[in-house]
Design a protein around this motif. Structure first.
Motif, PDB file in Angstrom:
ATOM      1  N   LYS A  81       4.641   2.882 -12.101  1.00 51.24           N
ATOM      2  CA  LYS A  81       3.324   3.500 -12.274  1.00 51.24           C
ATOM      3  C   LYS A  81       2.268   2.775 -11.440  1.00 51.24           C
ATOM      4  O   LYS A  81       1.412   3.415 -10.820  1.00 51.24           O
ATOM      5  CB  LYS A  81       2.922   3.495 -13.749  1.00 51.24           C
ATOM      6  CG  LYS A  81       3.692   4.473 -14.590  1.00 51.24           C
ATOM      7  CD  LYS A  81       3.272   4.375 -16.045  1.00 51.24           C
ATOM      8  CE  LYS A  81       4.118   5.258 -16.927  1.00 51.24           C
ATOM      9  NZ  LYS A  81       3.765   5.114 -18.352  1.00 51.24           N
ATOM     10  N   VAL A  82       2.313   1.442 -11.421  1.00 42.03           N
ATOM     11  CA  VAL A  82       1.368   0.672 -10.611  1.00 42.03           C
ATOM     12  C   VAL A  82       1.585   0.983  -9.138  1.00 42.03           C
ATOM     13  O   VAL A  82       0.623   1.191  -8.385  1.00 42.03           O
ATOM     14  CB  VAL A  82       1.501  -0.842 -10.888  1.00 42.03           C
ATOM     15  CG1 VAL A  82       0.687  -1.661  -9.896  1.00 42.03           C
ATOM     16  CG2 VAL A  82       1.083  -1.170 -12.317  1.00 42.03           C
ATOM     17  N   ASN A  83       2.833   1.062  -8.707  1.00 43.70           N
ATOM     18  CA  ASN A  83       3.145   1.388  -7.320  1.00 43.70           C
ATOM     19  C   ASN A  83       2.611   2.772  -6.962  1.00 43.70           C
ATOM     20  O   ASN A  83       2.043   2.971  -5.885  1.00 43.70           O
ATOM     21  CB  ASN A  83       4.654   1.322  -7.091  1.00 43.70           C
ATOM     22  CG  ASN A  83       5.019   1.392  -5.629  1.00 43.70           C
ATOM     23  OD1 ASN A  83       4.245   1.005  -4.762  1.00 43.70           O
ATOM     24  ND2 ASN A  83       6.206   1.902  -5.357  1.00 43.70           N
ATOM     25  N   GLU A  84       2.760   3.726  -7.867  1.00 39.12           N
ATOM     26  CA  GLU A  84       2.266   5.087  -7.631  1.00 39.12           C
ATOM     27  C   GLU A  84       0.742   5.091  -7.465  1.00 39.12           C
ATOM     28  O   GLU A  84       0.217   5.745  -6.560  1.00 39.12           O
ATOM     29  CB  GLU A  84       2.678   5.980  -8.801  1.00 39.12           C
ATOM     30  CG  GLU A  84       2.285   7.427  -8.656  1.00 39.12           C
ATOM     31  CD  GLU A  84       2.722   8.235  -9.864  1.00 39.12           C
ATOM     32  OE1 GLU A  84       1.934   9.086 -10.301  1.00 39.12           O
ATOM     33  OE2 GLU A  84       3.838   7.992 -10.378  1.00 39.12           O
ATOM     34  N   LYS A  85       0.030   4.336  -8.308  1.00 40.14           N
ATOM     35  CA  LYS A  85      -1.435   4.264  -8.207  1.00 40.14           C
ATOM     36  C   LYS A  85      -1.870   3.655  -6.875  1.00 40.14           C
ATOM     37  O   LYS A  85      -2.829   4.108  -6.263  1.00 40.14           O
ATOM     38  CB  LYS A  85      -2.025   3.451  -9.360  1.00 40.14           C
ATOM     39  CG  LYS A  85      -2.081   4.190 -10.659  1.00 40.14           C
ATOM     40  CD  LYS A  85      -3.081   5.310 -10.569  1.00 40.14           C
ATOM     41  CE  LYS A  85      -3.118   6.068 -11.880  1.00 40.14           C
ATOM     42  NZ  LYS A  85      -3.942   7.263 -11.799  1.00 40.14           N
ATOM     43  N   ILE A  86      -1.155   2.621  -6.433  1.00 36.21           N
ATOM     44  CA  ILE A  86      -1.508   1.992  -5.157  1.00 36.21           C
ATOM     45  C   ILE A  86      -1.253   2.955  -4.010  1.00 36.21           C
ATOM     46  O   ILE A  86      -2.056   3.056  -3.080  1.00 36.21           O
ATOM     47  CB  ILE A  86      -0.737   0.669  -4.960  1.00 36.21           C
ATOM     48  CG1 ILE A  86      -1.232  -0.365  -5.958  1.00 36.21           C
ATOM     49  CG2 ILE A  86      -0.895   0.153  -3.535  1.00 36.21           C
ATOM     50  CD1 ILE A  86      -0.438  -1.643  -5.959  1.00 36.21           C
ATOM     51  N   ARG A  87      -0.146   3.689  -4.067  1.00 33.55           N
ATOM     52  CA  ARG A  87       0.169   4.636  -2.990  1.00 33.55           C
ATOM     53  C   ARG A  87      -0.811   5.810  -2.967  1.00 33.55           C
ATOM     54  O   ARG A  87      -1.072   6.367  -1.913  1.00 33.55           O
ATOM     55  CB  ARG A  87       1.606   5.116  -3.101  1.00 33.55           C
ATOM     56  CG  ARG A  87       2.588   4.006  -2.758  1.00 33.55           C
ATOM     57  CD  ARG A  87       4.004   4.535  -2.676  1.00 33.55           C
ATOM     58  NE  ARG A  87       4.926   3.470  -2.379  1.00 33.55           N
ATOM     59  CZ  ARG A  87       5.233   3.062  -1.151  1.00 33.55           C
ATOM     60  NH1 ARG A  87       4.659   3.610  -0.112  1.00 33.55           N
ATOM     61  NH2 ARG A  87       6.097   2.099  -0.965  1.00 33.55           N
ATOM     62  N   ASP A  99      -8.717  -1.199 -14.564  1.00 27.47           N
ATOM     63  CA  ASP A  99      -9.375  -0.074 -15.246  1.00 27.47           C
ATOM     64  C   ASP A  99      -8.376   1.027 -15.567  1.00 27.47           C
ATOM     65  O   ASP A  99      -8.495   1.701 -16.593  1.00 27.47           O
ATOM     66  CB  ASP A  99     -10.513   0.485 -14.380  1.00 27.47           C
ATOM     67  CG  ASP A  99     -11.665  -0.499 -14.236  1.00 27.47           C
ATOM     68  OD1 ASP A  99     -11.775  -1.424 -15.078  1.00 27.47           O
ATOM     69  OD2 ASP A  99     -12.445  -0.354 -13.271  1.00 27.47           O
ATOM     70  N   GLU A 100      -7.372   1.203 -14.700  1.00 28.04           N
ATOM     71  CA  GLU A 100      -6.333   2.214 -14.931  1.00 28.04           C
ATOM     72  C   GLU A 100      -5.308   1.764 -15.978  1.00 28.04           C
ATOM     73  O   GLU A 100      -4.742   2.581 -16.690  1.00 28.04           O
ATOM     74  CB  GLU A 100      -5.602   2.525 -13.617  1.00 28.04           C
ATOM     75  CG  GLU A 100      -6.464   3.156 -12.568  1.00 28.04           C
ATOM     76  CD  GLU A 100      -6.762   4.619 -12.859  1.00 28.04           C
ATOM     77  OE1 GLU A 100      -5.937   5.284 -13.519  1.00 28.04           O
ATOM     78  OE2 GLU A 100      -7.826   5.086 -12.418  1.00 28.04           O
ATOM     79  N   PHE A 101      -5.054   0.467 -16.023  1.00 26.48           N
ATOM     80  CA  PHE A 101      -4.051  -0.098 -16.936  1.00 26.48           C
ATOM     81  C   PHE A 101      -4.682  -1.196 -17.787  1.00 26.48           C
ATOM     82  O   PHE A 101      -4.392  -2.382 -17.588  1.00 26.48           O
ATOM     83  CB  PHE A 101      -2.870  -0.677 -16.145  1.00 26.48           C
ATOM     84  CG  PHE A 101      -2.171   0.315 -15.265  1.00 26.48           C
ATOM     85  CD1 PHE A 101      -1.230   1.177 -15.789  1.00 26.48           C
ATOM     86  CD2 PHE A 101      -2.457   0.387 -13.910  1.00 26.48           C
ATOM     87  CE1 PHE A 101      -0.582   2.093 -14.977  1.00 26.48           C
ATOM     88  CE2 PHE A 101      -1.821   1.292 -13.085  1.00 26.48           C
ATOM     89  CZ  PHE A 101      -0.881   2.160 -13.620  1.00 26.48           C
ATOM     90  N   PRO A 102      -5.541  -0.848 -18.749  1.00 21.00           N
ATOM     91  CA  PRO A 102      -6.245  -1.889 -19.522  1.00 21.00           C
ATOM     92  C   PRO A 102      -5.327  -2.699 -20.436  1.00 21.00           C
ATOM     93  O   PRO A 102      -5.705  -3.773 -20.890  1.00 21.00           O
ATOM     94  CB  PRO A 102      -7.268  -1.092 -20.331  1.00 21.00           C
ATOM     95  CG  PRO A 102      -6.703   0.277 -20.411  1.00 21.00           C
ATOM     96  CD  PRO A 102      -5.930   0.494 -19.148  1.00 21.00           C
ATOM     97  N   GLN A 103      -4.124  -2.228 -20.686  1.00 20.21           N
ATOM     98  CA  GLN A 103      -3.206  -2.956 -21.556  1.00 20.21           C
ATOM     99  C   GLN A 103      -2.561  -4.145 -20.849  1.00 20.21           C
ATOM    100  O   GLN A 103      -1.916  -4.975 -21.481  1.00 20.21           O
ATOM    101  CB  GLN A 103      -2.125  -2.018 -22.117  1.00 20.21           C
ATOM    102  CG  GLN A 103      -1.053  -1.615 -21.120  1.00 20.21           C
ATOM    103  CD  GLN A 103      -1.401  -0.402 -20.264  1.00 20.21           C
ATOM    104  OE1 GLN A 103      -2.555  -0.034 -20.127  1.00 20.21           O
ATOM    105  NE2 GLN A 103      -0.388   0.210 -19.674  1.00 20.21           N
TER     106      GLN A 103
END
Length: 150
Positions: A81-87, A99-103
């Motif tokens: 999921k983090v890789n997808e957000k960066i791409r 901000d996208e992954f506050p957990q």
């Protein structure tokens, strides 16, 4: 003079202690021999005594026991999921990802981005726009081979 062994595994040193304990070598002599072969930073006198006591009490395993602790929040799905957000947006910053992954803490996000995904900063804060990046933003570039950061 003996050849020293650099960076031994902890279980290797404990196995040597178990062997020497079976030969009835005293803990102080064990420590001296460990320092002679493995160097000064191998194991303290107190730790040698602790492991000798444990072996005398019947312990046979030289490996660490499993410990309960804080469970890791990092899994392959989260990394994907983090890789997808960066791409989606190469100009993402750790703060924007937070901000996208506050957990997830910023430290863990940085570890995922740099160590698990092998992304490195291409442009950073205050750059001269040499790569066409707007100032105050970061562009992440993925490298197949991870080089040590200097």
């Amino acid at each position: 003079m003996f050849k020293t062994i650099a960076d031994p595994a902890d279980c290797e040193v404990r196995s040597v202690l178990r062997f020497l304990n079976a030969k009835k070598v005293k803990p102080a002599e064990m420590q001296r021999q460990l320092v002679e072969i493995y160097g000064e930073n191998v194991m303290t006198d107190g730790m040698v005594s602790k492991w000798v006591r444990q072996f005398n009490d019947g312990r046979t395993n030289a490996h660490d026991e499993a410990r309960s602790g804080r469970p890791s929040v990092v899994n392959d799905g989260l990394v994907a999921k983090v890789n997808e957000k960066i791409r989606e947006n190469r100009r993402s910053t750790i703060r924007k990802l937070f901000d996208e992954f506050p957990q997830i803490s910023k430290t863990v996000l940085h570890e995922i981005v740099t160590n698990r995904l092998n992304y490195r900063k291409l442009c950073s804060l205050g750059s001269e726009n040499a790569y066409g990046c707007p100032q105050n933003e970061v562009t992440w570039q993925c490298f197949e081979i991870s080089y040590p950061m200097q």
